[in-house]
Write an enzyme that holds these catalytic residues in place. Sequence first.
Site, PDB file in Angstrom:
ATOM      1  CE  LYS A 103      -3.252   0.343   3.200  1.00 35.24           C
ATOM      2  NZ  LYS A 103      -4.442   0.210   2.612  1.00 35.24           N
ATOM      3  NE  ARG A 129      -6.008   4.174   5.569  1.00 35.07           N
ATOM      4  CZ  ARG A 129      -7.457   4.011   5.320  1.00 35.07           C
ATOM      5  NH1 ARG A 129      -7.999   2.521   5.115  1.00 35.07           N
ATOM      6  NH2 ARG A 129      -8.569   4.682   5.042  1.00 35.07           N
ATOM      7  N   GLY A 174      -7.521  -7.854   5.432  1.00 36.98           N
ATOM      8  CA  GLY A 174      -8.567  -7.921   7.112  1.00 36.98           C
ATOM      9  C   GLY A 174      -7.957  -8.255   8.253  1.00 36.98           C
ATOM     10  CG  MET A 209      -1.367  -7.059   9.897  1.00 38.27           C
ATOM     11  SD  MET A 209       0.273  -7.624   9.173  1.00 38.27           S
ATOM     12  CE  MET A 209      -0.291  -6.470   8.059  1.00 38.27           C
ATOM     13  NE  ARG A 264      -6.019  -3.649  -4.215  1.00 40.73           N
ATOM     14  CZ  ARG A 264      -6.790  -4.378  -2.593  1.00 40.73           C
ATOM     15  NH1 ARG A 264      -6.158  -4.487  -1.556  1.00 40.73           N
ATOM     16  NH2 ARG A 264      -8.256  -4.000  -2.451  1.00 40.73           N
ATOM     17  CG  HIS A 287      -6.470 -35.056   4.467  1.00 40.73           C
ATOM     18  ND1 HIS A 287      -8.022 -35.146   4.154  1.00 40.73           N
ATOM     19  CD2 HIS A 287      -5.790 -36.194   4.365  1.00 40.73           C
ATOM     20  CE1 HIS A 287      -7.839 -36.764   3.880  1.00 40.73           C
ATOM     21  NE2 HIS A 287      -6.791 -36.798   3.652  1.00 40.73           N
ATOM     22  CB  SER A 296       7.994 -41.070 -25.342  1.00 42.42           C
ATOM     23  OG  SER A 296       6.533 -40.517 -24.461  1.00 42.42           O
ATOM     24  CB  CYS A 301       3.758 -39.857 -23.074  1.00 43.15           C
ATOM     25  SG  CYS A 301       4.743 -42.290 -22.506  1.00 43.15           S
ATOM     26  CE1 TYR A 342       6.523 -36.863 -26.807  1.00 46.57           C
ATOM     27  CE2 TYR A 342       8.325 -36.777 -28.513  1.00 46.57           C
ATOM     28  CZ  TYR A 342       6.835 -37.664 -27.829  1.00 46.57           C
ATOM     29  OH  TYR A 342       7.471 -38.712 -26.962  1.00 46.57           O
TER      30      TYR A 342
END
Lengths: 907, 907
Positions: free
Chosen positions: B33, B103, B112, B114, B347, B470, B797, B865, B885
């Site tokens: 900021k 601020r 939100g 701090m 921003r 998890h 591959s 692949c 590739y």
Amino acid sequence: MHKPWVYLFSEVEKAEQTVNGDWEAIRGLFGGKGANLAEMVRIGLPVPPGFTVTTEACNAYLEMGREFPEGMWEQELAALKEVEALTGKKFGDPENPLLISCRSGAKFSMPGMMDTVLNIGLNDDTVVGLTRLTGDERFVYDAYRRLIQMFGSVVMGIDDDVFEDIIEAQTIKSGVNGDADLTASDWKAVTEEFKITFRKGAMRDFPTDPYDQLRMATEAVFKSWNGKRAIDYRNAANIPHDLGTAVNIVAMVFGNMGPDSATGVAMTRNGTTGEPEIEGDYLINAQGEDVVAGIRLTEEIQYMQSQLPDAYAELVAIAKKLETHYRDMQDIEFTIEKDKLWMLQTRDGKRTAQAAVRIAVDMAEEDLITKKEAVLRVTPEQVDFFLHPQFDADAIELARQDGSLLATGLNVSPGAACGMVAMDADLAEAWSKNDGKPVIMVRPETKPDDVHGMLASQGILTSRGGRTSHAALVARQFGKPAVVGVSELDIDMIKRQIRVGSEVIREGDWLSIDGNTGEVFTGSLKTNIPDIQDLYLIKLLSWADEFRRLGVWANADYPADATRAREYGAQGIGLCRSEHMFFEANRLPLFQKMIMTDRPYERREALAGLLPFQREDFAGLFRAMDGLPVIIRLIDPPLHEFLPDLVELMGELSDLKLRIKHAGTLVEIDELLEKIKIKEAIRTRALNLKEQNPMLGLRGVRLGIPIPELTTMQVRAIFEAACQVAAEGIQVLPEVMIPLTSHINELKVQRKVLEEEAKRVMAEQKAEIEYKFGTMIEIPRAALTADQIATSAEFVSFGTNDLTQTTFGISRDDAESGFLIEYMEEGILAENPFATIDRDGVGELMRIAVARGRQTQPDLECGICGEHGGEPKSIELCHKLGLNYVSCSPFRVPIARLAAAHAALKE
Amino acid sequence: MHKPWVYLFSEVEKAEQTVNGDWEAIRGLFGGKGANLAEMVRIGLPVPPGFTVTTEACNAYLEMGREFPEGMWEQELAALKEVEALTGKKFGDPENPLLISCRSGAKFSMPGMMDTVLNIGLNDDTVVGLTRLTGDERFVYDAYRRLIQMFGSVVMGIDDDVFEDIIEAQTIKSGVNGDADLTASDWKAVTEEFKITFRKGAMRDFPTDPYDQLRMATEAVFKSWNGKRAIDYRNAANIPHDLGTAVNIVAMVFGNMGPDSATGVAMTRNGTTGEPEIEGDYLINAQGEDVVAGIRLTEEIQYMQSQLPDAYAELVAIAKKLETHYRDMQDIEFTIEKDKLWMLQTRDGKRTAQAAVRIAVDMAEEDLITKKEAVLRVTPEQVDFFLHPQFDADAIELARQDGSLLATGLNVSPGAACGMVAMDADLAEAWSKNDGKPVIMVRPETKPDDVHGMLASQGILTSRGGRTSHAALVARQFGKPAVVGVSELDIDMIKRQIRVGSEVIREGDWLSIDGNTGEVFTGSLKTNIPDIQDLYLIKLLSWADEFRRLGVWANADYPADATRAREYGAQGIGLCRSEHMFFEANRLPLFQKMIMTDRPYERREALAGLLPFQREDFAGLFRAMDGLPVIIRLIDPPLHEFLPDLVELMGELSDLKLRIKHAGTLVEIDELLEKIKIKEAIRTRALNLKEQNPMLGLRGVRLGIPIPELTTMQVRAIFEAACQVAAEGIQVLPEVMIPLTSHINELKVQRKVLEEEAKRVMAEQKAEIEYKFGTMIEIPRAALTADQIATSAEFVSFGTNDLTQTTFGISRDDAESGFLIEYMEEGILAENPFATIDRDGVGELMRIAVARGRQTQPDLECGICGEHGGEPKSIELCHKLGLNYVSCSPFRVPIARLAAAHAALKE
């Protein structure tokens, strides 16, 4: 100009110049037999005059569509002239005829696989002169008929039986018992019959011109290189097909020229025990084949001292000279013709493993060879001999003489085995498992379907197949003695019997097979377990220890194993599988309790019960290994291995449920219900733990991380034991090893748990124990990231069983009795990678791991504790990779010590 | 001397000198900021005067035990003097008081999390002056009570509810509906009450000295960096804990000073669609929080043109200027105080994936950014957006406004999901599987036991846990939309309900969750499948294609897949799994017949029946890929996969056997017996094929070697199809790939079979087809010996799924819903190696393979692949390794194209 096709034995130096004195090249050119004859001439030993037609001549002959290469025949004739001059006899001379033998002789011995023709030079004219010279008509006609018979069968391909039938007819006609009783005129008659038979079979007359005989015999020997028997033998014995055979033409000498003549074979030392005295057999007034054939009872060589003292003294002196020259025990053939000793052959003598060890040690102590050479003379496989049952030396000697020797094949898997013949795998298994009978499984060849029978058998015998046949591979794999490719066996699967010549062995009869020699005997021979504490072996291994740089440690789970390992020379314990202890009857229920709960508290309680057991086991190990390192690996296998088999469980459950039906009382029912509840809980857990690919599943460090209580208990047991034993004044060197690591973070997590618990125990016990923390490298990723691993591990140990599985992507359980065998049969893999480390794949990962690990920690202790650690080729690789030690089964420690020395000495 | 702790916004250049003009460092020092406010000052935009206390000051404060570092407070006071000068007001001056806000502002936005204190500078004296100046007593006392309330709760930690209760009491006392109706004197009364409450809660009086206010507010902001909420947020969002927060002190401006005042927020372009026009909301005579709070209905920004035309024109110009300056779409906040526009924040604007693509393309076409930058502006994950269902933009907009937005959490797994709340895994599964209900599974957090429920759900929502929880890992794993860590959710497992503030959601109620934004809505929102054929996306991807060097191929088994892949930009088929075709209903019985016999003849017969099907499938692929390469992999899976499940078979067998009991006729019995016979044969075979570790078993090339008929049939199908399609004038480029190779000899054997059959087919068809022969590298040994492999393979591959399994020694089937998740939760593994290639292990093997393979064959075609081929980080690795590739699912081709371009551009 091409180098000569033909060399007199006395011309070996000339040949040497063409190959810069390279003895191997001379052996390649002259064949083994020819080279040794020439060498004997060179050092002044009495060898009948003769010459060698080279292997190059043979190859040229075969390549040029069966024509002698230019100049060869002329050179052969010129050499023959020299032999005439040396002997004072003349080839084809009716007055004083020179007789010669024509024998094959390849670089590598192929006994009985190629052709020989003796007595060349005899014909209707020369027999007369020879009779006059020898005064022994019977001998001369016996020799003549032998020439026609050998020439007929060997050179012309006439079935030998036809000749034998004629001899048999003659014995009947003359009313005698056998050949030995036939008279000179009988043999004369046989000779005439042979000539007729020859004409019929060969569509030509027997060649009376000695030069024709020589030429045709030479050709026959050349051709025999590509005979079916010879090719099969080479395939089986891994001998290249492009070597060719030499032809050795030697003036005949006769040991059957009266009581001042003799013939014999001898080893310069005892080939069975290695004792340093000449050993052999001879016969007065006999020919070489009489000694071998065993028709007449031979005399022990020492007896010759009284019968033919001069010749004996000369023989002993020659034996000594040969040993000094070849710097090894020799196997010699000789003939004494009218008191004159002739050497017919010398070669390095075959010997038992025991003899090999003793001879090597003795020769070193006699300063005949160096200690280094002595160590190199004995193969690790020979040390292996001391670890398998073997036939009793006397029993086997007797069996060889008493006609029990049925046949000989390829010795593909060592050890001795006796058992009853079972001709299919199911029967073999049934007899062995149900009736407890020892079984020798006999098959024409084996297939994957036969493996269960092979496993149930004491040994395996086949009539077909070579060193890489299914039977050979499986037998070696499972350490079963085996003899394969015994072509004499005529296996009749319908009649369930085996014919060998006239002998018939029925299913259920006893056979004994010797996987060391390839011999097959009828009956059950006595076996012995060899004494690993053989003093000569101990001495040899102590020399090996002087030369090796690689340490030899042992894998041992119990104090008794550790004690044995130490006796065998182990310098540490490279692997104690700490979970093996959990499988014992009084421990398993506690461990299962630990598995059955998810609650850390209950786990700790169950584990606390195991702690005293583990501590005692570890204490025993530490005591046994006083002053030597002991690596303890934390629990490795998946937990379901500790639970009962699912199928069994289901059976027990069904049973319990059915029993409720017949339960008498409520109490009984309640008891059954309670049992069912417990079993079902176990079943649920087992199902829960079931994995698609347990080999790649929840095991090793992957157990220790989610169940830190387990690590903690094991670490506590180790350190409590260490403190306790150290307090007894014993030096304790524990190393704690984490299995199945694939990522450095796994190690870090476990190291933290370990260090905290170790510190706690040592504080409680008021002791300080030096220890190391390390890991197995058995996952490719661990090898590849060994630089990271070495930031936490103070030592690493290659688990090459698992590493082979993951590097190859092969499940050992499935493949080793399946497609891997096919792969080896078809030559896709030269060796079983679970037996010998795969150099390019697994070995390369090991190389990378050692290099990267030592990049981080230059003195990182690197070892191996997979089964490969006791296998000679793998040990050589470990040496080359700069490992600190190999760790193997206690029984293989002596093998590893020798193999490690070989690796160092061969550098 | 230490660099300053405090910078005026206008002093940003001074700060830049200390960090060599590094903008990232400035952001680190000023916070996001503060840096943007300073930057706006620098480019001449109207920003209220102010200054920033740096993050370094914060860190110094926290390190020094909560004391301001030396000189900081003096610098803050000096800066305040400058602000006074710039505003012409004085801090604490009763006549013309300067009010300021204080601020927090960290480097990375932590919305939100701090603290902020507004209206600092008010006290009983300054309110009087301010009232006189503004003529609006109600505004002034409202501001004053806000200061006391914020100061009380934020700085002194008094429960905010106590203040709210007082306001509520006042509304009752005054008999009004809500805050908005309270009068000046009401607020005055409230203010007095607040002071008393403050004294009680803080054990001290409200500080009337403005400097005390400022000092304490600064400290409060510093401390809030280590508040629990902030720490939790940083843990969840992977923000380091040592960055600290800056404090921005800004002169207050007021949008609630009458009809010529206003406040608003805006995006410089549409954040949802990307359309290039300013988008936002504002309110006349309001404060910032009123806009955000949604109490009053906001106006669309465009309407401001008529209400405040000058300010609007200025705002539009500033928006343009900001975009030009920042070269990106901006999210701005502004206030208009008596017709004067003040910029309070700018921003980079958040945007949907669709908007990101359009904005990047538009900006490049406007020459605001380069094409390269445009390509880099869009993340591969944003392209992923086009592949998942998403909430309808209008529906979500409406939902945000109509109060359906329940809460916001961490957006851990993208996509939109609607369903009925199920609060445990079993219920989720039951509802989904049995009742076909769409389910959102809601749990405080998830555990391994919950996975079955998660799989059955449309989406997952938890109140706890972060990006590596998890729930997050499993959801991403299985592509389930998920929002986690929604701390507002108060989940009551007893009442089976969820409270969010006053709202109650019961089990069975509908919820909609947006895994892209982390938003949770009540009800069921409309979802759309995005249009991958979005024109902006197509353009962006075509630019990406210009920059990337890595080819992008697709894995496709059927012609339809190939066609889609080609539409999405695939340049070849990198993997056709030729066995997938065998699983189809009309083919499986034939294939099973092949498995059931050991006789080559019967096998060939069964395979002949499959040939036409395979040929047709291959022909379709070749047609779809006209002119592009098609890699066909020969059969890979173990044969038992083609047989029915053993348990099922046993059930069917039992059933058949029971049916005999009730069979009426002999014919019926015979039929049943016949069926039993067949099933039992299948059962025997299936048992026979069962393996301990099928992943490491008889599959891939290990099938083709013992069953060459299988290879022959597949090769025939490929080449017959190729000849047939080539005859249609289509360019066919087949490449035949051998799976699971571990040893060069496997390749050699298969190559021979292939070449012979290919030659035979081409001779029959009188055609010449150019083709390549190659292999998968999916076994570590193949990678390590790629130099040997490349003597036979023309391409390789990487099969990184299998390669990861063997390199890690992890069975994916078992581990991915098991210990791997725990490993990631505990940080042992940072990423799932099956999702992102493990760089140090698998990546290292790939590096070795490419290097060694190209040592033998410098132009060896190397591709990938495995599933990783469509994952951005893995694609970057493939680029670095120099692969030719990547091949991935057709749907991921666009992602791969962009990721490949990023990899090239980031070099």
